[in-house]
Design a protein around this motif. Structure first.
Motif, short mmCIF file in Angstrom:
data_model
loop_
_atom_site.label_atom_id
_atom_site.label_comp_id
_atom_site.label_asym_id
_atom_site.label_seq_id
_atom_site.Cartn_x
_atom_site.Cartn_y
_atom_site.Cartn_z
N GLU A 97 -33.35 -22.87 19.10
CA GLU A 97 -33.78 -24.20 19.56
C GLU A 97 -34.33 -25.01 18.38
OE1 GLU A 97 -34.41 -21.41 21.29
OE2 GLU A 97 -33.64 -21.78 23.30
N HIS B 139 -31.35 -29.34 31.05
CA HIS B 139 -32.69 -29.78 31.46
C HIS B 139 -33.11 -31.06 30.74
CE1 HIS B 139 -32.43 -26.04 33.42
NE2 HIS B 139 -33.51 -26.34 34.10
N ASP C 153 -37.47 -18.16 26.50
CA ASP C 153 -37.36 -19.06 27.66
C ASP C 153 -36.02 -18.78 28.33
OD1 ASP C 153 -37.51 -21.14 29.46
OD2 ASP C 153 -37.03 -22.70 28.00
N LYS D 124 -26.48 -25.98 33.92
CA LYS D 124 -25.36 -25.71 33.01
C LYS D 124 -24.03 -25.73 33.77
CE LYS D 124 -28.07 -23.82 29.37
NZ LYS D 124 -28.69 -22.75 28.64
N GLY E 142 -36.48 -18.48 20.21
CA GLY E 142 -36.99 -19.82 19.86
C GLY E 142 -36.37 -20.39 18.60
N LEU F 189 -40.66 -18.11 20.91
CA LEU F 189 -40.58 -18.77 22.21
C LEU F 189 -39.42 -18.21 23.00
CD1 LEU F 189 -42.31 -21.13 23.29
CD2 LEU F 189 -40.41 -22.62 22.74
N GLY G 142 -38.97 -28.77 34.62
CA GLY G 142 -38.05 -29.00 33.50
C GLY G 142 -37.78 -27.74 32.71
N ARG G 143 -37.76 -27.91 31.40
CA ARG G 143 -37.55 -26.79 30.49
C ARG G 143 -38.87 -26.02 30.43
NH1 ARG G 143 -38.67 -26.93 24.37
NH2 ARG G 143 -37.94 -24.88 23.80
N ILE G 144 -38.89 -24.79 30.94
CA ILE G 144 -40.16 -24.07 31.05
C ILE G 144 -40.73 -23.76 29.66
CG2 ILE G 144 -41.31 -22.02 32.04
CD1 ILE G 144 -40.26 -24.20 34.06
N HIS H 9 -30.97 -27.66 25.20
CA HIS H 9 -30.88 -27.34 26.63
C HIS H 9 -30.51 -28.60 27.41
CE1 HIS H 9 -31.87 -23.15 26.32
NE2 HIS H 9 -32.87 -23.45 25.51
N HIS I 277 -40.28 -30.69 39.67
CA HIS I 277 -39.48 -29.88 38.74
C HIS I 277 -40.15 -29.82 37.37
CE1 HIS I 277 -35.71 -29.10 36.31
NE2 HIS I 277 -35.70 -28.13 37.20
N ASN J 262 -41.35 -26.57 42.20
CA ASN J 262 -41.58 -25.39 41.37
C ASN J 262 -42.97 -24.81 41.59
OD1 ASN J 262 -39.70 -26.36 38.39
ND2 ASN J 262 -39.18 -24.84 39.92
N SER K 49 -33.81 -17.77 32.06
CA SER K 49 -33.75 -17.65 33.50
C SER K 49 -33.33 -16.22 33.83
CB SER K 49 -32.74 -18.67 34.03
OG SER K 49 -32.39 -18.33 35.33
P1 NAD Z 1 -30.52 -19.37 27.54
O1 NAD Z 1 -29.58 -18.38 28.13
O2 NAD Z 1 -29.97 -20.45 26.67
O3 NAD Z 1 -31.61 -18.53 26.72
C1 NAD Z 1 -32.58 -19.19 25.97
C2 NAD Z 1 -33.45 -18.17 25.28
O4 NAD Z 1 -32.67 -17.23 24.52
C3 NAD Z 1 -34.37 -18.84 24.28
O5 NAD Z 1 -35.59 -18.13 24.22
C4 NAD Z 1 -33.58 -18.71 22.98
O6 NAD Z 1 -34.40 -18.83 21.83
C5 NAD Z 1 -33.00 -17.35 23.12
N1 NAD Z 1 -31.76 -17.20 22.35
C6 NAD Z 1 -30.61 -17.91 22.51
N2 NAD Z 1 -29.69 -17.52 21.62
C7 NAD Z 1 -30.27 -16.54 20.87
C8 NAD Z 1 -29.83 -15.73 19.77
N3 NAD Z 1 -28.60 -15.85 19.25
N4 NAD Z 1 -30.69 -14.81 19.27
C9 NAD Z 1 -31.93 -14.69 19.79
N5 NAD Z 1 -32.41 -15.41 20.82
C10 NAD Z 1 -31.59 -16.33 21.35
O7 NAD Z 1 -31.41 -20.09 28.65
P2 NAD Z 1 -31.18 -20.19 30.23
O8 NAD Z 1 -31.56 -18.93 30.88
O9 NAD Z 1 -29.82 -20.73 30.46
O10 NAD Z 1 -32.24 -21.32 30.60
C11 NAD Z 1 -32.05 -22.64 30.12
C12 NAD Z 1 -33.23 -23.51 30.42
O11 NAD Z 1 -33.30 -23.74 31.81
C13 NAD Z 1 -34.57 -22.93 30.03
O12 NAD Z 1 -35.27 -23.92 29.28
C14 NAD Z 1 -35.28 -22.68 31.36
O13 NAD Z 1 -36.68 -22.85 31.30
C15 NAD Z 1 -34.67 -23.75 32.21
N6 NAD Z 1 -34.77 -23.48 33.65
C16 NAD Z 1 -35.66 -24.18 34.39
C17 NAD Z 1 -35.76 -23.96 35.76
C18 NAD Z 1 -36.75 -24.71 36.60
O14 NAD Z 1 -36.83 -24.43 37.80
N7 NAD Z 1 -37.52 -25.63 36.10
C19 NAD Z 1 -34.93 -23.04 36.37
C20 NAD Z 1 -34.03 -22.33 35.57
C21 NAD Z 1 -33.94 -22.55 34.21
#
Ligand code: NAD
Length: 347
Positions: free
Chosen positions: A311, A44, A177, A187, A308, A175, A118-120, A41, A116, A263, A179
């Motif tokens: 990752e 983050h 995680d 991103k 999870g 796990l 970070g990575r939740i 990720h 912030h 947050n 959004s």
């Molecule tokens: P993402 O779209 O990459 O999805 C990640 C999730 O999907 C994980 O649980 C992963 O294991 C699962 N996944 C991915 N590919 C897979 C597959 N082929 N098969 C099965 N499961 C799969 O994540 P995102 O929505 O872009 O978020 C990215 C990061 O940004 C996260 O860590 C999130 O916590 C963080 N974030 C933080 C904030 C904040 O305010 N702090 C805000 C937004 C996002």
């Protein structure tokens, strides 16, 4: 630029220490950011360092803070992060939740005013490592209004991650995680820095037209991120705002508080042993995993991953092969290192 995590971590630690953090906090923030890169990720990861340092200098995030308990009973705590680094505040919030959950089988921690987080996924992982299931709903009150509501063209919601962890006997925790919006804002920044397009159906311009150009998102008037799965993602995002914003007391997305990124997080921790006898829960999870993975694959030789797992695989690969950092992000890191007073060779 490709760097091993062992070289990157001390560099980032040195930046935060030079910027005014105590050594332990500098190391904590650096460790969590580098971990986000390790698990894949990058949005983050260390790309956040210049912004975090700017926030620190501007007093929008504060070093050396601790959670303050606003109210609590055996299973519930409402806590204030006092604008401390999310990496510090998140750890303290989870420790409190784990302690209450161990005694009472369940704990609900309502965290407001955290820097912030970070990575939740860090927080359900911490709970899972202590043997607890957990669910986390997050919002960004104030700055960080990024997402258009279903049917709208203007930004009204924050990125709203939802995360969950399930400890599983004999293997890594499950796990989730994600959004509730199609793309984390980080991103889009990564795409901007790399000079590449964003994936289809993720962002719209100010007139509501789909676009692949990350620059359009940062234009004036700005574009917006779309919720995942149309009205369903919008509904989940709305729920996050209510639980992480209104219920914690930190507030929902609100342009009147747009001077800092803060947050809020509602965390629900569950000890399965209060609900099911020890082998029954673990056995059922294992049976279910086998059943899910036994599906015919879309592509021959393809794989069905658990939340999870990707990752975990990325972490193994990047621990071995190093972390790729694009040229723009690297030069921003070197610049911020010099700004906080690290010498040219250190930077
Ligand atoms: P993402 O779209 O990459 O999805 C990640 C999730 O999907 C994980 O649980 C992963 O294991 C699962 N996944 C991915 N590919 C897979 C597959 N082929 N098969 C099965 N499961 C799969 O994540 P995102 O929505 O872009 O978020 C990215 C990061 O940004 C996260 O860590 C999130 O916590 C963080 N974030 C933080 C904030 C904040 O305010 N702090 C805000 C937004 C996002």
């Amino acid at each position: 630029m490709n760097l091993s995590h062992d070289r990157l971590r001390p560099f980032i630690t040195a930046i935060f220490q030079a910027a005014g953090c105590q050594p332990a906090e500098a190391a904590r923030v650096a460790t969590r950011l580098v971990e986000a890169n390790l698990v894949g990720h990058d949005s983050h990861g260390v790309i956040r360092v210049p912004t975090y340092v700017q926030w620190l200098k501007a007093g929008k995030v504060l070093a050396g803070q601790s959670i303050k308990v606003v109210s609590e009973n055996d299973a519930i705590a409402v806590i204030d992060g006092q604008f401390g680094f999310g990496q510090t505040i998140g750890e303290q919030a989870m420790r409190l939740g784990i302690e209450k959950c161990a005694k009472h089988g369940v704990a609900v921690i309502a965290l407001r005013n955290s820097g912030h987080l970070g990575r939740i996924g860090d927080w359900p992982l911490m709970a899972a490592e202590a043997g607890k299931l957990s669910l986390h709903f997050v919002n960004t009150s104030g700055a960080g209004i990024l997402v258009a509501p279903f049917g709208g063209t203007q930004r009204r919601l924050s990125a709203n991650p939802i995360a969950a962890g399930i400890p599983v006997q004999g293997r890594s925790p499950i796990l989730l995680d994600i959004s509730a919006c199609t793309l984390a804002e980080g991103k889009i920044r990564v795409a901007l820095n790399k000079g590449v397009q964003v994936p289809e159906n993720c962002i719209i311009d100010a007139q509501g037209r789909p676009t692949l150009d990350p620059k359009v998102f940062y234009a004036n008037p700005p574009g917006a991120i779309l919720p995942i799965a149309g009205h369903k993602g919008y509904g989940l995002a709305f729920l996050c705002e209510v639980l992480a914003g209104a219920l914690t007391g930190g507030g929902c997305s609100n342009p009147e508080h747009a001077d800092r990124v803060v947050n809020g997080m509602l965390s629900i921790l569950i000890d399965s042993s209060f609900f099911q006898s020890d082998p029954a829960f673990a056995t059922e999870i294992e049976r279910f995993i086998t059943w899910v993975k036994s599906s015919a694959k879309v592509t021959p030789g393809g794989d069905i991953l658990l939340p999870g797992e990707i990752e975990e695989r990325t972490k193994a690969q990047r621990t071995r092969d190093g972390i790729d950092i694009d040229a723009t992000t690297w030069s921003q890191l070197v610049d911020i290192a010099k700004t906080v007073g690290l010498s040219e060779p250190e930077a």
